[in-house]
Design an enzyme around this catalytic site. Sequence first.
Site, PDB file in Angstrom:
ATOM      1  N   THR A 115       9.457 -18.431 -20.201  1.00  0.00           N
ATOM      2  CA  THR A 115       9.430 -17.208 -20.998  1.00  0.00           C
ATOM      3  C   THR A 115       9.981 -17.551 -22.374  1.00  0.00           C
ATOM      4  OG1 THR A 115       9.689 -15.750 -19.089  1.00  0.00           O
ATOM      5  CG2 THR A 115      10.287 -14.854 -21.235  1.00  0.00           C
ATOM      6  N   LYS A 190       4.958 -10.364 -20.958  1.00  0.00           N
ATOM      7  CA  LYS A 190       6.255 -10.544 -20.284  1.00  0.00           C
ATOM      8  C   LYS A 190       7.374  -9.849 -21.047  1.00  0.00           C
ATOM      9  CE  LYS A 190       9.554 -12.206 -17.676  1.00  0.00           C
ATOM     10  NZ  LYS A 190       9.848 -13.620 -17.461  1.00  0.00           N
ATOM     11  N   LYS A 265      18.137 -12.436 -22.983  1.00  0.00           N
ATOM     12  CA  LYS A 265      17.206 -13.371 -23.627  1.00  0.00           C
ATOM     13  C   LYS A 265      15.864 -12.697 -23.883  1.00  0.00           C
ATOM     14  CE  LYS A 265      14.194 -17.220 -22.466  1.00  0.00           C
ATOM     15  NZ  LYS A 265      13.724 -18.129 -21.405  1.00  0.00           N
TER      16      LYS A 265
END
Length: 314
Positions: A115, A190, A265
Amino acid sequence: MCRTQWADRLLDKSGGVVMTKKIGFIGLGNMGGPMAVNLMKAGHEVLGFDLSEGALAAFEDAGGSCVKSVPELAAACDVIVTMLPAGAHVRKVYMDADGIFDNAKPGTLMIDSSTIDVESARAVAAAAAERGMLMVDAPVSGGVGGATAGTLTFMVGGPAAAYEQAKPYLDIMGKTIVHAGDSGTGQAAKICNNMVLGISMIAVSEAFVLAERLGLDAQKLFDISSTASGQCWALTSYCPVPGPLPSSPANRDYQPGFAAAMMLKDLKLAQEAASTSGASTPLGAEASALYSMFCNSGGEALDFSAIVKYLRGS
């Protein structure tokens, strides 16, 4: 076809025949390790690489084989999967002189399940295209449990031809595989999804904290909201308070399925993307700020649903 001719073939989930391949897997951590093992269980030969000796040892204990360097892995494999912490690591592993691109054989398929920021995903994909290589960005949702069970959701960005080649391997590691569009759209999906998740977990947590102050039992709130307009995944599948949902991390002292540091994050990646694209995401910005304060107060290793503890002041 005689018996020996089937030796290099296996069946995919739909019953189709797939040639067995030598797969390289770089990044054998909490997510990558189980994903690599599932590829191996499906009949593929998997070579692993990681900077962590512990991760390498765990993969070998599961029956995998490890190599000593990225160039060695790249030169030996037909398919390469990466699961790395950030865009800088992905750029380095693929694009440096001792990286994948300069050492892989022609026709190698690249699958990056890290990611990372959309810009890095697109830069690496463009470099792959310049070399005539097929590559997809395929970040995942589903946590360690999904990685172990092979039930991950893959959000895939890249050319249709690359997606079609990657799908049989993604099918082994996941349950839901969605082609989101061109390179970088897997990463876009995502971070958008996890921005929704981060915001909704804060909303659900705030509601339970308010209910406590008002004398409303947590189970009663769950019973009502889970069948009313407040229903959402953060409530019904991952309830942030102990009791109503036995499977949630709240009932095991918030041991992480998805750590708060990882949620932070992803929220930061969403804010970076919002800034560069000119999108207005005020709730996303607030969620990022709250998770930053929670992590800085010592919550980074807890499950992200433990944000309820921060909001409660405990």
